[in-house]
Design a protein around this motif. Structure first.
Motif, PDB file in Angstrom:
ATOM      1  N   GLY A  76      11.114  -0.398   6.617  1.00 47.99           N
ATOM      2  CA  GLY A  76      11.671  -1.750   6.681  1.00 47.99           C
ATOM      3  C   GLY A  76      11.279  -2.585   5.481  1.00 47.99           C
ATOM      4  O   GLY A  76      11.061  -2.080   4.379  1.00 47.99           O
ATOM      5  N   PRO A 263      13.422  -1.595  11.229  1.00 44.74           N
ATOM      6  CA  PRO A 263      13.908  -0.327  10.647  1.00 44.74           C
ATOM      7  C   PRO A 263      14.762   0.451  11.641  1.00 44.74           C
ATOM      8  O   PRO A 263      14.665   0.232  12.856  1.00 44.74           O
ATOM      9  CB  PRO A 263      12.611   0.428  10.319  1.00 44.74           C
ATOM     10  N   SER A 292      15.863   4.498   8.184  1.00 49.65           N
ATOM     11  CA  SER A 292      14.459   4.460   7.769  1.00 49.65           C
ATOM     12  C   SER A 292      13.781   5.787   8.100  1.00 49.65           C
ATOM     13  O   SER A 292      12.945   6.267   7.344  1.00 49.65           O
ATOM     14  CB  SER A 292      13.735   3.307   8.470  1.00 49.65           C
TER      15      SER A 292
END
Length: 448
Positions: A76, A263, A292
């Protein structure tokens, strides 16, 4: 809403102490507003101002950490939709899937394959970083816990795919110190799964039947005080998973909706089960938009080489050239009497040239000087690669370490030969081939 530099400046101590690394508080404030520096870099900010500014200046996507030690990964923290706008921050991590429903021989074979992919490319280690351990209800709790224990012994960061709170709790008992992800919360079980994740201190993965359900479940978890989350985009179809990944990122970055500011996890192993070619294509897709953690069934060299190359290109700062450190690089067991070759510090040039030199089998010293991370012709045109820069580098960093006085320069800058020889008395400057692929024959011919 993002704050301007002036708004941030009003809350600074205004002492211009330089302890933050900036010359003035205003300069520091402008860097914070641009996202170049974290507000915590100022050691004199009041706790009240720090708390207020930290929330206001935080990236629209929350930064989540998983794993420990060498296996700790940051997910993230992204601030843009497209790499060219600024840069991506946290690279996609690849996970290989295991399932307790597999037979023991298949599990052992897959675990044995994990260490096979482990190599370095442009200064970065490329290897299987994570394992996704899926719970098959028919196999029972004991087999799942045993599989988690085996997977944990590999030293890889784990993602536990399990929706049963009791089984998840038992599995975490053997691996929670490694800070895995517990992926299994949904609208039906989020309270119980949240309690399990909170007790173990791990990140919780959340999914939903659609984006609306996912949004509501995340909001409910946030009300329970949990903001340590990863959003599973689901596996209903490739189209739905892609749409979810894009809409989640767009909602967070463009609409500043922090409920979706987490994420994403994409399970390609389920989206294209048994089809390794489609999986490879989908992993490439979700590396760019916007996984992610991306889970696949296998990651051998055939899959790894293009994927890691793609990832490395996507997750480099487009405003910074890829460089290697200037210095002397001995190749094929070279010593102080081995012939010298020189080229620029652009990473791609270095790895192409060094690869061809290794292939030749001829001992040689590759001399890398600072050329600003540019290619040979670009560096020459910009004045970064010149007779002066080459001569200075050799005089200051090479002559006292190397006895050989033969220097091969790139054929594309043959024009530098005379000037380099004039500035390096006693050195014989040899013009090399135009292309790196010709170096093997060139060096073998030199040896005679």
């Amino acid at each position: 809403m993002a704050l301007s530099g002036i708004q941030i400046f009003k809350m600074t101590p205004k002492t211009n102490c330089k302890d933050c690394g900036s010359p003035t508080c205003m300069a520091f404030s402008m860097k914070v507003a641009q996202g170049a520096v974290d507000i915590s870099a100022c050691p004199h900010m009041s706790e009240e101002a720090l708390a207020s500014l930290s929330e206001a200046t935080a990236p629209p996507m929350k930064t989540i950490k998983v794993g420990t030690g060498d296996g700790e990964y940051t997910l993230g923290g992204e601030t843009v939709l497209y790499r060219h706008e600024k840069t991506y921050v946290s690279k996609t991590r690849y996970a290989v899937s295991l399932c307790s429903g597999m037979d023991d021989a298949a599990i052992e074979a897959k675990l044995a394959e994990i260490p096979a992919v482990d190599y370095e490319r442009i200064g970065e280690r490329m290897y299987v970083e994570m394992l996704y351990v899926n719970y098959a209800e028919e196999a029972g709790q004991d087999k799942y816990v045993a599989l988690v224990e085996k997977a944990n012994a590999t030293g890889r960061t784990l993602v536990l795919g399990c929706k049963d709170p009791e089984v998840a709790k038992a599995a975490l008992a053997v691996c929670k110190d490694g800070k895995p992800v517990l992926n299994g919360a949904d609208a039906s079980n989020y309270e119980a799964m949240n309690a399990v994740a909170a007790e173990a201190g791990v990140v919780l993965g959340v999914t939903g039947a659609d984006l609306n359900e996912l949004y509501d479940t995340v909001a409910a978890l946030e009300k329970l005080g949990n903001k340590n989350l990863i959003l599973d985009v689901g596996c209903a179809s490739v189209k739905d998973a892609f749409a979810a990944a894009v809409q989640i990122r767009r909602a967070a970055v463009k609409e500043q909706d922090r409920t979706f500011g987490y994420p994403s996890l994409v399970n390609v192993a389920k989206l294209a089960q048994g089809d390794k070619y489609l999986q490879q294509a989908l992993v490439s897709l979700f590396t760019m938009k916007y996984g992610s953690i991306v889970v696949m069934e296998e990651l051998g060299y055939a899959e790894a080489l293009p994927l890691f190359g793609l990832r490395q290109n996507v997750f480099t700062d487009p405003q910074k050239p890829m460089k290697v450190e200037p210095g002397i690089y001995p190749i094929n067991g070279a010593d102080e009497n081995s012939v010298c070759l020189t080229t620029v510090d652009f990473a791609l040039t270095y790895f192409i040239v060094s690869g061809e030199l290794e292939r030749s089998g001829v001992p040689c010293n590759l001399l890398i000087s600072d050329a600003g991370g540019l290619s040979v012709l670009t560096a020459w045109a910009a004045g970064k690669l010149s007779s002066t820069s080459v001569a200075k580098f050799i005089t200051e960093q090479v002559e006292d370490k190397i006895k050989c006085r033969k220097l091969v320069i790139p054929g594309k800058v043959a024009v530098l030969k005379g000037d380099i020889e004039a500035k390096l008395p006693g050195w014989e400057v040899i013009v090399g081939p135009l292309e790196a692929v010709q170096l093997v024959k060139f060096l073998k011919d030199m040896q005679g």
